[in-house]
Motif scaffolding. Structure first.
Motif, PDB file in Angstrom:
ATOM      1  N   LEU A  24     -98.861  12.588   4.266  1.00  0.00           N
ATOM      2  CA  LEU A  24    -100.109  11.926   3.641  1.00  0.00           C
ATOM      3  C   LEU A  24    -101.032  11.487   4.830  1.00  0.00           C
ATOM      4  CD1 LEU A  24     -98.179   9.398   1.378  1.00  0.00           C
ATOM      5  CD2 LEU A  24     -99.631  11.613   0.904  1.00  0.00           C
ATOM      6  N   PHE A  25    -100.457  11.247   5.968  1.00  0.00           N
ATOM      7  CA  PHE A  25    -101.354  10.918   7.209  1.00  0.00           C
ATOM      8  C   PHE A  25    -101.916  12.129   8.206  1.00  0.00           C
ATOM      9  CE2 PHE A  25     -99.720   6.774   5.768  1.00  0.00           C
ATOM     10  CZ  PHE A  25    -100.463   5.997   5.953  1.00  0.00           C
ATOM     11  N   LEU A  26    -101.622  13.252   8.015  1.00  0.00           N
ATOM     12  CA  LEU A  26    -101.993  14.368   8.672  1.00  0.00           C
ATOM     13  C   LEU A  26    -103.311  14.402   8.618  1.00  0.00           C
ATOM     14  CD1 LEU A  26     -99.263  16.784   8.763  1.00  0.00           C
ATOM     15  CD2 LEU A  26    -100.247  15.676  10.615  1.00  0.00           C
ATOM     16  N   PRO A  27    -104.166  15.041   9.464  1.00  0.00           N
ATOM     17  CA  PRO A  27    -105.756  15.271   9.417  1.00  0.00           C
ATOM     18  C   PRO A  27    -106.061  16.437   8.329  1.00  0.00           C
ATOM     19  CG  PRO A  27    -104.993  15.933  11.626  1.00  0.00           C
ATOM     20  CD  PRO A  27    -103.775  15.336  10.864  1.00  0.00           C
ATOM     21  N   VAL A  28    -107.096  16.525   7.824  1.00  0.00           N
ATOM     22  CA  VAL A  28    -107.329  17.301   6.861  1.00  0.00           C
ATOM     23  C   VAL A  28    -107.358  18.707   7.455  1.00  0.00           C
ATOM     24  CG1 VAL A  28    -109.464  18.386   5.557  1.00  0.00           C
ATOM     25  CG2 VAL A  28    -109.109  15.890   5.560  1.00  0.00           C
ATOM     26  N   ALA A 241     -96.223  17.217  14.176  1.00  0.00           N
ATOM     27  CA  ALA A 241     -97.839  17.579  14.294  1.00  0.00           C
ATOM     28  C   ALA A 241     -98.449  16.288  14.919  1.00  0.00           C
ATOM     29  CB  ALA A 241     -98.077  18.006  13.092  1.00  0.00           C
ATOM     30  N   GLU A 242     -99.653  16.620  15.553  1.00  0.00           N
ATOM     31  CA  GLU A 242    -100.409  15.326  16.204  1.00  0.00           C
ATOM     32  C   GLU A 242    -101.496  15.147  14.903  1.00  0.00           C
ATOM     33  OE1 GLU A 242    -102.990  15.009  19.949  1.00  0.00           O
ATOM     34  OE2 GLU A 242    -101.964  16.707  19.840  1.00  0.00           O
ATOM     35  N   GLU A 243    -101.409  13.798  15.012  1.00  0.00           N
ATOM     36  CA  GLU A 243    -102.449  13.127  14.122  1.00  0.00           C
ATOM     37  C   GLU A 243    -103.569  13.119  14.738  1.00  0.00           C
ATOM     38  OE1 GLU A 243    -101.157   9.667  12.172  1.00  0.00           O
ATOM     39  OE2 GLU A 243     -99.106  10.412  11.948  1.00  0.00           O
ATOM     40  N   SER A 244    -104.490  14.223  14.774  1.00  0.00           N
ATOM     41  CA  SER A 244    -105.557  14.295  15.618  1.00  0.00           C
ATOM     42  C   SER A 244    -106.683  13.150  15.489  1.00  0.00           C
ATOM     43  CB  SER A 244    -106.224  15.554  15.802  1.00  0.00           C
ATOM     44  OG  SER A 244    -107.019  15.905  14.391  1.00  0.00           O
ATOM     45  N   VAL A 245    -106.894  12.639  14.245  1.00  0.00           N
ATOM     46  CA  VAL A 245    -107.658  11.632  13.788  1.00  0.00           C
ATOM     47  C   VAL A 245    -106.789  10.608  13.782  1.00  0.00           C
ATOM     48  CG1 VAL A 245    -109.248  10.909  12.257  1.00  0.00           C
ATOM     49  CG2 VAL A 245    -109.315  13.164  12.803  1.00  0.00           C
ATOM     50  N   SER A 246    -106.665   9.613  14.570  1.00  0.00           N
ATOM     51  CA  SER A 246    -105.720   8.252  14.362  1.00  0.00           C
ATOM     52  C   SER A 246    -106.144   7.334  14.681  1.00  0.00           C
ATOM     53  CB  SER A 246    -104.292   8.686  14.794  1.00  0.00           C
ATOM     54  OG  SER A 246    -104.377   8.810  16.168  1.00  0.00           O
ATOM     55  N   ASN A 247    -105.681   5.999  14.407  1.00  0.00           N
ATOM     56  CA  ASN A 247    -106.084   4.815  15.065  1.00  0.00           C
ATOM     57  C   ASN A 247    -105.707   4.727  16.429  1.00  0.00           C
ATOM     58  OD1 ASN A 247    -107.441   3.437  13.009  1.00  0.00           O
ATOM     59  ND2 ASN A 247    -105.521   2.375  12.135  1.00  0.00           N
ATOM     60  N   ILE A 248    -106.538   4.284  17.310  1.00  0.00           N
ATOM     61  CA  ILE A 248    -106.172   3.805  18.690  1.00  0.00           C
ATOM     62  C   ILE A 248    -105.554   2.524  18.697  1.00  0.00           C
ATOM     63  CG2 ILE A 248    -108.268   5.207  19.572  1.00  0.00           C
ATOM     64  CD1 ILE A 248    -109.528   2.233  20.254  1.00  0.00           C
ATOM     65  N   GLU A 249    -105.015   2.415  19.856  1.00  0.00           N
ATOM     66  CA  GLU A 249    -104.342   0.980  19.980  1.00  0.00           C
ATOM     67  C   GLU A 249    -105.346  -0.029  19.863  1.00  0.00           C
ATOM     68  OE1 GLU A 249    -101.377  -0.388  23.226  1.00  0.00           O
ATOM     69  OE2 GLU A 249    -101.387   2.015  23.114  1.00  0.00           O
ATOM     70  N   ASN A 250    -105.193  -1.309  19.186  1.00  0.00           N
ATOM     71  CA  ASN A 250    -105.950  -2.340  19.040  1.00  0.00           C
ATOM     72  C   ASN A 250    -107.299  -1.724  18.168  1.00  0.00           C
ATOM     73  OD1 ASN A 250    -104.134  -3.917  20.466  1.00  0.00           O
ATOM     74  ND2 ASN A 250    -105.162  -3.277  22.269  1.00  0.00           N
ATOM     75  N   ALA A 251    -107.102  -0.768  17.459  1.00  0.00           N
ATOM     76  CA  ALA A 251    -108.437  -0.534  16.550  1.00  0.00           C
ATOM     77  C   ALA A 251    -109.119  -1.689  16.137  1.00  0.00           C
ATOM     78  CB  ALA A 251    -107.767   0.522  15.312  1.00  0.00           C
ATOM     79  N   ASP A 306    -118.090  15.305   6.505  1.00  0.00           N
ATOM     80  CA  ASP A 306    -116.685  14.968   6.706  1.00  0.00           C
ATOM     81  C   ASP A 306    -116.427  14.251   8.207  1.00  0.00           C
ATOM     82  OD1 ASP A 306    -115.807  16.187   4.506  1.00  0.00           O
ATOM     83  OD2 ASP A 306    -115.206  18.165   5.616  1.00  0.00           O
ATOM     84  N   LEU A 307    -117.426  14.489   9.129  1.00  0.00           N
ATOM     85  CA  LEU A 307    -117.480  13.879  10.404  1.00  0.00           C
ATOM     86  C   LEU A 307    -117.842  12.256  10.166  1.00  0.00           C
ATOM     87  CD1 LEU A 307    -119.179  16.561  12.583  1.00  0.00           C
ATOM     88  CD2 LEU A 307    -116.877  15.505  13.153  1.00  0.00           C
ATOM     89  N   ILE A 308    -118.761  12.066   9.341  1.00  0.00           N
ATOM     90  CA  ILE A 308    -119.102  10.643   8.793  1.00  0.00           C
ATOM     91  C   ILE A 308    -117.856   9.948   8.459  1.00  0.00           C
ATOM     92  CG2 ILE A 308    -120.582   9.062   7.733  1.00  0.00           C
ATOM     93  CD1 ILE A 308    -122.706  11.203   8.070  1.00  0.00           C
ATOM     94  N   SER A 309    -117.136  10.762   7.389  1.00  0.00           N
ATOM     95  CA  SER A 309    -116.028  10.150   6.636  1.00  0.00           C
ATOM     96  C   SER A 309    -114.758   9.986   7.728  1.00  0.00           C
ATOM     97  CB  SER A 309    -115.351  11.091   5.570  1.00  0.00           C
ATOM     98  OG  SER A 309    -116.425  11.439   4.792  1.00  0.00           O
ATOM     99  N   ARG A 310    -115.030  10.750   8.941  1.00  0.00           N
ATOM    100  CA  ARG A 310    -113.973  10.654   9.922  1.00  0.00           C
ATOM    101  C   ARG A 310    -112.632  11.643   9.376  1.00  0.00           C
ATOM    102  NH1 ARG A 310    -110.571   6.972  13.892  1.00  0.00           N
ATOM    103  NH2 ARG A 310    -110.504   8.567  15.420  1.00  0.00           N
ATOM    104  N   PHE A 311    -113.002  12.603   8.892  1.00  0.00           N
ATOM    105  CA  PHE A 311    -111.876  13.546   8.739  1.00  0.00           C
ATOM    106  C   PHE A 311    -111.649  14.188   9.672  1.00  0.00           C
ATOM    107  CE2 PHE A 311    -112.832  13.434   3.899  1.00  0.00           C
ATOM    108  CZ  PHE A 311    -111.935  12.410   3.442  1.00  0.00           C
ATOM    109  N   TYR A 312    -112.617  14.287  10.587  1.00  0.00           N
ATOM    110  CA  TYR A 312    -112.508  15.004  12.058  1.00  0.00           C
ATOM    111  C   TYR A 312    -113.200  14.273  12.930  1.00  0.00           C
ATOM    112  CZ  TYR A 312    -112.087  19.299   9.054  1.00  0.00           C
ATOM    113  OH  TYR A 312    -111.755  20.256   7.827  1.00  0.00           O
ATOM    114  N   ASP A 313    -112.912  14.389  14.199  1.00  0.00           N
ATOM    115  CA  ASP A 313    -113.644  13.582  15.255  1.00  0.00           C
ATOM    116  C   ASP A 313    -114.520  14.750  15.872  1.00  0.00           C
ATOM    117  OD1 ASP A 313    -112.799  10.980  15.308  1.00  0.00           O
ATOM    118  OD2 ASP A 313    -111.084  11.524  16.262  1.00  0.00           O
ATOM    119  N   PRO A 314    -115.814  14.262  16.163  1.00  0.00           N
ATOM    120  CA  PRO A 314    -116.945  14.949  16.953  1.00  0.00           C
ATOM    121  C   PRO A 314    -116.158  15.673  18.228  1.00  0.00           C
ATOM    122  CG  PRO A 314    -117.830  12.897  16.892  1.00  0.00           C
ATOM    123  CD  PRO A 314    -116.306  12.797  16.285  1.00  0.00           C
TER     124      PRO A 314
END
Ligand code: ADP
Ligand code: MG
Length: 500
Positions: A24-28, A241-251, A306-314
């Motif tokens: 459920l939390f893995l990136p697209v 697997a890495e959650e390449s798009v994830s919350n940083i600490e203290n988001a 998709d970048l604006i939805s943050r499915f990916y990071d630039p």
């Protein structure tokens, strides 16, 4: 066994839960690289394999070593000389057993991969029913399935043979060692050194033969565990697997857009590709305005959305929300204020009301009905057999395209998002339902910040700012009139549409 039964089943339950949560939390991007059927196979078959083999082996690992230890100590007590002789022979046996184990692990891993592919083909065949039938592609799909199934069967025969080989081969080695013990022990008894009495030797042989079954059980268990390890590898590929798009600490918390979204010097390439799909994008999306993205198919519009939805990071560059880097915002906060309606409406096999309220707790039926009314969906919902309680079938297959899309819009209306992204929301529709959907979309966009990607240029003429993408770069931007005057990319696109 009575107490181990909840242990093994609870362990397996926990693994399954963990995997599902991870999915459920893995990136697209993870899912474009992996086959769906294979993922399903991992969460079912591979987890089952662990239950089977690892747990089975754990039982043996608890039981047998104790047996072995007791026997070996006794044997040592009777005749240290003979026991040391036995220990010299043991590594040879161990080596052969471990070789079988290693090759078993490899074949078992490969067989699980094949099983995953079998499931993938099955899943595709189920999803592609209509295309398979209308293109008469049954034979093609069947041969694809059959050859995978054949390969799988052959491999499984090997796996079974190897598994079955462990028992007899450790038995053969047991007998071999026993014969050696008899020869050497016999010579100790008959020889004149008198180190071993005949009666002790007989006791020794009797005890030694008792040692063989637990050793056999242990080696079988270890080899079974190898099969489990192969499955565990596949499971941990998901869990680790890495959650390449994830919350940083203290988001940072996000409470809605105040000013604007700013895209600065953005470059983007998909993983496993070294070509930039988007290049040098600089764009301001002001609050409360409609920003339209236009351009040929493949120019990168959906990618930018998709970048604006943050499915990916630039890959390079940043997106700023009210001056804060999108990477620093709490991703779940941000998405709570985001509404996305795409070309393909994603619905679930559930009731209409559940699909509209999707994922939101404590929604009243009145709110659902209101959203449906805004989305021009209320009327057709009332005409279905059970109204808001009607089940809509797999992926909403009991509804028409326009009806599905209006349900997606109702879902977006109910969430009351701050920021709206519409990716060709009307392009899959016929012109009549397009009008209804278009009207619903206009109501939805009112008072919100919207990024609109439209298939038909007539639908974006009212945008406050039109951005023209060409091969991943922004080539023009402005209002409809300004862009027409430029007589460039936009006017070309516009004219093509006008003649359709
Ligand atoms: P548009 O929405 O403007 O039609 P897209 O943003 O979907 O275009 O695609 C832009 C480019 O990115 C295309 O060349 C496409 O082939 C490529 N692309 C899209 N999705 C992926 C992906 N998941 N992996 C690799 N390349 C992709
Ligand atoms: Mg697109």
């Amino acid at each position: 066994m009575y107490y181990l039964s909840p242990v093994r089943n609870n362990i397996v339950r926990d693994i399954r839960n963990k995997m599902f949560l991870k999915i459920l939390f893995l990136p697209v991007s993870f899912f474009t690289e992996e086959k769906k059927g294979d993922l399903m196979s991992r969460i079912t078959n591979d987890v089952q394999e662990i239950e089977w083999s690892v747990m089975q082996s754990l039982e043996a690992l608890f039981r047998e070593p104790l047996n072995i230890l007791v026997f070996v100590v006794t044997l040592f007590w009777i005749s240290p000389q003979l026991t040391i002789f036995v220990f010299v022979l043991l590594p040879v046996t161990g080596f052969v057993i471990s070789r079988i184990g290693k090759s078993l692990r490899k074949s078992s891993g490969k067989s699980k991969e094949l099983l995953g592919e079998i499931l993938s083909v099955t899943e595709e065949a189920l999803n592609g029913q209509r295309v398979i039938k209308s293109f008469n592609a049954q034979a093609y799909i069947e041969s694809k399935f059959k050859s995978l199934n054949e390969e799988f069967t052959k491999l499984m025969i090997k796996v079974y043979r190897k598994t079955d080989l462990t028992g007899p081969s450790s038995e053969v080695f047991g007998v071999f060692v026993l014969v050696c013990v008899m020869l050497y022990g016999g010579s100790l008894v008959i020889g004149d050194t008198g180190t071993l009495k005949a009666s002790s030797f007989i006791t020794y042989i009797a005890l030694f033969s008792q040692l063989i079954p637990p050793i056999k059980a242990l080696s079988t268990a270890l080899n079974n565990a190898q099969k489990g390890v192969a499955s565990a590898d596949r499971i941990y590929k998901i869990l680790d697997a890495e959650e390449s798009v994830s919350n940083i600490e203290n988001a940072l918390a996000f409470n809605g857009l105040n000013d604007k979204i700013e895209i600065k010097n953005l470059f983007f390439s998909y993983i496993n590709s070294n070509e930039f799909v988007l290049r040098n994008i600089n764009l301001n999306i002001p609050k409360g305005k409609i920003t339209a993205l236009v351009g040929h198919s493949g120019s990168g519009k959906s990618t930018l959305a998709d970048l604006i939805s943050r499915f990916y990071d630039p890959t390079i560059g940043d997106i700023f929300i009210d001056g804060i880097n999108l990477r620093d915002l709490n991703i779940y906060d941000y998405r709570r204020h985001l509404g996305v309606v795409a070309q393909e409406s994603i619905l679930f096999n559930d009731s209409i009301s559940a699909n509209i309220a999707f994922g939101m707790p404590n929604v009243s039926l009145d709110d659902i009905i209101n959203s449906a009314k805004i989305a021009n969906a209320h009327e057709f919902i009332m005409q279905t057999a059970e109204g808001y309680d009607t089940y809509i079938g797999d992926k909403g297959s009991k509804l028409s395209g326009g009806q599905r899309q209006r349900l997606s819009i109702a879902r977006a209306v109910l969430r009351n998002p701050n920021l709206l992204i519409l990716d060709e929301a009307t392009s899959a529709l016929d012109s009549e339902s397009e009008k209804l959907v278009q009207d619903a979309l206009l109501k939805l966009m009112k008072g919100r910040t919207s990024v609109v990607i439209a298939h038909r240029l007539t639908t974006i003429m009212n945008a406050d700012n039109i951005v023209v993408l060409h091969e991943g770069e922004i080539v023009e931007s402005g209002t409809h009139e300004e862009l027409l005057k430029l007589n460039g990319h936009y006017s070309k696109l516009f004219n093509m549409q006008a003649f359709l």
